[in-house]
Motif scaffolding. Structure first.
Motif, PDB file in Angstrom:
ATOM      1  N   GLY A 184      62.231   4.514  19.225  1.00  0.00           N
ATOM      2  CA  GLY A 184      61.587   5.756  18.828  1.00  0.00           C
ATOM      3  C   GLY A 184      62.457   6.703  18.031  1.00  0.00           C
ATOM      4  O   GLY A 184      61.995   7.319  17.070  1.00  0.00           O
ATOM      5  N   GLY A 198      61.077  20.941  26.353  1.00  0.00           N
ATOM      6  CA  GLY A 198      59.848  20.458  26.982  1.00  0.00           C
ATOM      7  C   GLY A 198      60.116  19.151  27.706  1.00  0.00           C
ATOM      8  O   GLY A 198      61.199  18.583  27.596  1.00  0.00           O
ATOM      9  N   ASN A 199      59.119  18.724  28.470  1.00  0.00           N
ATOM     10  CA  ASN A 199      59.286  17.450  29.165  1.00  0.00           C
ATOM     11  C   ASN A 199      57.999  16.643  29.091  1.00  0.00           C
ATOM     12  O   ASN A 199      57.016  17.014  29.718  1.00  0.00           O
ATOM     13  N   PRO A 200      57.987  15.544  28.352  1.00  0.00           N
ATOM     14  CA  PRO A 200      59.042  15.108  27.440  1.00  0.00           C
ATOM     15  C   PRO A 200      59.202  16.102  26.292  1.00  0.00           C
ATOM     16  O   PRO A 200      58.315  16.897  26.039  1.00  0.00           O
ATOM     17  N   THR A 201      60.316  16.036  25.591  1.00  0.00           N
ATOM     18  CA  THR A 201      60.542  16.988  24.506  1.00  0.00           C
ATOM     19  C   THR A 201      59.550  16.721  23.367  1.00  0.00           C
ATOM     20  O   THR A 201      58.988  15.634  23.270  1.00  0.00           O
ATOM     21  N   ALA A 224      60.736  13.796  21.493  1.00  0.00           N
ATOM     22  CA  ALA A 224      60.398  12.509  22.114  1.00  0.00           C
ATOM     23  C   ALA A 224      58.909  12.207  21.947  1.00  0.00           C
ATOM     24  O   ALA A 224      58.518  11.051  21.761  1.00  0.00           O
ATOM     25  N   GLU A 252      58.372  10.821  18.630  1.00  0.00           N
ATOM     26  CA  GLU A 252      58.856   9.443  18.582  1.00  0.00           C
ATOM     27  C   GLU A 252      57.813   8.461  19.111  1.00  0.00           C
ATOM     28  O   GLU A 252      57.474   7.479  18.456  1.00  0.00           O
ATOM     29  N   THR A 253      57.293   8.738  20.317  1.00  0.00           N
ATOM     30  CA  THR A 253      56.339   7.769  20.877  1.00  0.00           C
ATOM     31  C   THR A 253      55.019   7.804  20.131  1.00  0.00           C
ATOM     32  O   THR A 253      54.397   6.768  19.942  1.00  0.00           O
ATOM     33  N   GLU A 254      54.597   8.985  19.693  1.00  0.00           N
ATOM     34  CA  GLU A 254      53.310   9.047  19.003  1.00  0.00           C
ATOM     35  C   GLU A 254      53.378   8.362  17.632  1.00  0.00           C
ATOM     36  O   GLU A 254      52.431   7.701  17.223  1.00  0.00           O
ATOM     37  N   LYS A 293      48.965  16.142  19.376  1.00  0.00           N
ATOM     38  CA  LYS A 293      49.795  15.917  20.567  1.00  0.00           C
ATOM     39  C   LYS A 293      51.065  16.767  20.508  1.00  0.00           C
ATOM     40  O   LYS A 293      51.488  17.345  21.504  1.00  0.00           O
TER      41      LYS A 293
END
Lengths: 432, 318
Positions: free
Chosen positions: A203, A390-393, A396, A399-401, A418
């Motif tokens: 990611g 944030g959590n997840p930041t 991040a 990255e996943t999206e 998102k």
């Protein structure tokens, strides 16, 4: 047969003992290392400082830097003790929680590093000699609630590297506009060369890739100012178009890009199978080591919306002082050394990286050119500098999206949505 | 006088015996201490951590079960939880079918005393002697889409369309990892089943044979019921292993359960929450992480107990 089973279990147990033995001997050696430190304390004259870092690959360079430091301060021993990048935070956090940890701590830039300051593990460094040499936006990477907690180390830049030989063979020039950039990709693809070495398996490569390509579409610093003021957000057209641009580029990625990680794409670039490589300045050293004959350059990303080209820049880590250190005075001496030109020069020449101390001649043509371009066309790594919370930041999440987008699971608009939802959980300008 | 000393000696030796009996109870102490320090204490620590608010790595106020509530009600935590939970279930089911199914057949073949049975037994067990991380690394190389042995082989024999980015495609990534794990765990399952098979008295099977039971019937009516203890053990162990699945996923797909959370498991999700995700540079949520660890503990403990209860009932007394 039962005996066989017993034998096997025996073997397994012995092996696990051996393994356990290995791991405990490791901790033992650490422990004895610490004892050694204490031993030299009681001697009174020599002090040993430890330095924590995630740059295991920089060990040799730091040894030289420490040697240079010892010319001035022969009585302060410094041990550079890096741990693996991905484990560093865990190891450091655990150590800090139990009141230990290295004396000098390499801090992640911006919000994640400053979490340590908020938790009270860092000594403020506002009155450190030499801390005022750094520019404001550089020192901002190690600032929390108006106090300085770190000495910035280096500037990173992310840009498109390109293989000069391949460009020459195919009659290509550095692109000046986005359309030219796309033409280059088309031509290379038609002529059987992989245009862009990028994979989507890891990611972080994607958020980094977006930091290079994105500003060309959202309009660089003007948009950054607007979004940080809360006037624009991630669902604004400018930003959505930057995600769409990332999606369009997948045509130019290598075969099977879904399964390629860092090592794979680097290999594609240094074995000259791919023409361009969107990555950070820290790769120069690795690329040269892997293939000393590789003739490569970089270009700032040309804008798609008629603005200046961009170099994505940010501060990469800084060094802070452990509040529980037993040798704060000595550690400060080393941190002071890190603000000097002597250190910066050594750092730049040993590691081919842009030092945070301004105006230092690096003695490396490519690095110097990059430092100049970074000065001229600088735009921040939006996700890392402003949205790494944030959590997840949010970073991040991007990255996943993006990964999901490349796998055909999410649309660019949904990626943007998102991100917005995630950032709204903590980002004050969005909460109005 | 004489009598007295005799009595004295007797009590002395008795005392000595008592002392010995008592001292025996001291021997487990070192092991128990280690167990308490590394198993019991962290268990309770995690439970207490899960009841606090955490700012980064600093403990804040006591907030009761709020962490548990947000774990199950706020996005993205709840969807990540169910996604990981689903993957864990796949992990368990596929391992039961592939790993334990194949292991049972192999164990039966070895039990039938084929040639080189000893050699095969060792061969199947060999992967187990490697570190999981090495196994992960090895298979990551084999499954590499462009230079990996598997795809190179597929291309060589003309099956280009079968070559896939195995670990990068969400449709194949989880299955690939489970299959690697089955390869890794096969030998252990073979051993357990083999031990079970060899525990069945030979005369019982002979008697069944004389009564006309052959092949499948023999397996179904005689061998399987007598194998229930080994099957129980393997089911429970596989379940626990599947719900603790972490190392291989971490070694092969990193702490984000890439690609796009398709290989995420509860343990990997826990790691990400408690220790920070991508590239190790992420922020941590120790409270949520601990809450997840507690939930995971209860899932494993209760379902394992249920398995034991149900399967124990099916065990046949010999």
């Amino acid at each position: 047969m039962k005996r066989m089973l017993g034998l096997f279990l025996g073997v397994v147990m012995v092996l696990s003992l051996v393994l356990a033995g290995c791991s405990s001997s490791e901790t033992n050696s650490n422990a004895s290392g610490n004892e050694g430190d204490n031993g030299s304390d009681s001697g009174g004259d020599k002090v040993t400082l430890t330095m924590g870092s995630w740059r295991t690959e920089d060990k040799a360079a730091y040894e030289k830097i420490i040697k240079a430091f010892n010319e001035e301060y022969p009585d302060i021993n410094v041990e550079f003790k890096p741990s693996k990048n991905t484990e560093y935070n865990t190891i450091l956090n655990t150590a800090l929680q139990s009141g230990e940890g290295p004396d000098i701590i390499q801090l992640r830039p911006y919000a994640p590093g400053m979490e340590l300051a908020k938790a009270g593990y860092l000594e403020p460094l506002d009155d450190l000699n030499g801390i005022d040499v750094f520019a404001d936006d550089v020192i901002a990477a190690a600032k929390s609630e108006d106090k300085i907690y770190g000495v910035p180390l280096s500037l990173n830049s992310a840009q498109m590297f390109y293989n000069k030989k391949i460009f020459e063979e195919h009659g290509l020039k550095e692109p000046k506009t986005w359309d030219e950039f796309i033409e280059i990709n088309e031509k290379l693809k038609k002529e059987g060369v992989t245009p862009i070495a990028l994979g989507t398996k890891e990611g972080w490569l994607l958020s980094l890739g977006h930091s290079i390509v994105g500003p060309a579409h959202y309009g660089a610093n003007e948009f950054v100012d607007q979004i940080t003021a809360g006037e624009k957000n991630f669902t604004s057209d400018e930003f959505v178009s930057s995600i769409k641009a990332m999606d369009e580029l997948k045509k130019y990625f290598p075969d099977n890009y879904e399964g390629l990680g860092m090592e794979d794409i680097r290999t594609l670039f240094f074995t000259e199978q791919a023409a361009m490589f969107p990555l950070g300045s820290w790769e120069i050293e690795v690329l040269r080591e892997m293939n000393p004959d590789l003739d490569f350059g970089f270009f700032p990303m040309p804008s798609a919306v008629g603005k200046e080209p961009t170099m994505t820049t940010w501060v990469d880590g800084s060094y802070g002082l452990n509040v529980n250190s037993e040798h704060k005075e000595e550690a400060k001496k080393f941190l002071e050394f890190m603000t000097t030109e002597k250190f910066a020069k050594l750092f730049a020449s040993e590691l081919s990286r842009i030092p945070a101390v301004p105006g230092v001649e690096t003695g490396d043509e490519l690095v110097t050119a990059m430092a100049e371009a970074s000065n001229q066309y600088s735009t921040p790594y939006l996700m890392l500098v402003h949205f790494n919370e944030g959590n997840p930041t949010t970073k991040a999440t991007l990255e996943t999206e993006l990964q999901g987008m490349y796998l055909g699971k999410v649309k660019p608009e949904e990626v943007a949505k998102k991100l917005q939802e995630n950032a709204e959980t903590y980002y004050e300008p969005f909460q109005k | 006088m004489e009598l007295e000393s005799k009595v004295n000696i007797q009590t002395k030796s008795k005392q000595k015996k008592d002392w010995k009996k008592w001292v025996i109870h001291l021997f487990p102490i070192p092991a128990l201490a280690i167990y308490i320090l590394f198993i019991i204490y962290p268990l309770f620590a995690a439970f207490s951590y899960s009841l606090y608010d955490w700012q980064g790595i600093k403990r804040g106020a006591f907030i009761g079960i709020e962490n548990f509530i947000s774990l199950f009600t706020t996005e993205p935590f709840n969807s990540m939880f169910w996604n990981a939970f689903q993957n864990n279930i796949w992990y368990f089911l596929l391992e039961m079918v592939v790993q334990n199914g194949i292991a049972f057949m192999l164990a039966y073949v070895i039990y039938k005393k084929i040639r080189f049975a000893e050699f095969f037994k060792v061969a199947y067990f060999l992967p187990r002697l490697l570190s999981v991380i090495i196994v992960g690394f090895l298979w990551k190389l084999i499954l590499n889409p462009n230079f990996g042995a598997l795809n190179v082989f597929l291309n060589k024999i003309g099956l280009e369309s079968w070559a896939k980015p195995w670990l990068g495609d969400p449709d194949t990534a989880l299955i690939s990892i489970i299959l690697v794990n089955s390869w890794f765990g096969l030998g252990f399952a073979v051993l357990i089943f083999l031990a079970g098979l060899q525990g069945i008295p030979g005369d019982l099977i002979e008697a069944a044979r004389l009564d006309g039971a052959t092949g499948p019937k023999l397996i179904r009516k005689i061998i399987l019921p007598l194998m229930v203890p080994s099957i129980t053990i393997m089911t429970v162990l596989t379940f626990i292993h599947a719900f603790e699945a972490f190392e291989l996923v971490y070694a092969m797909e990193g702490s984000m359960g890439e690609p796009y959370y398709s290989t995420d498991t509860l343990a990997v999700y826990f790691y990400r929450l408690a220790f920070g995700g991508s590239g190790g540079a992420d922020s941590v949520a120790i409270g949520l992480g601990s809450a997840l660890a507690v939930v995971l503990f209860f899932i494993i403990a209760s379902i394992s107990a249920l398995f034991l209860l149900v399967l124990r009932k099916r065990e046949v007394e010999m």
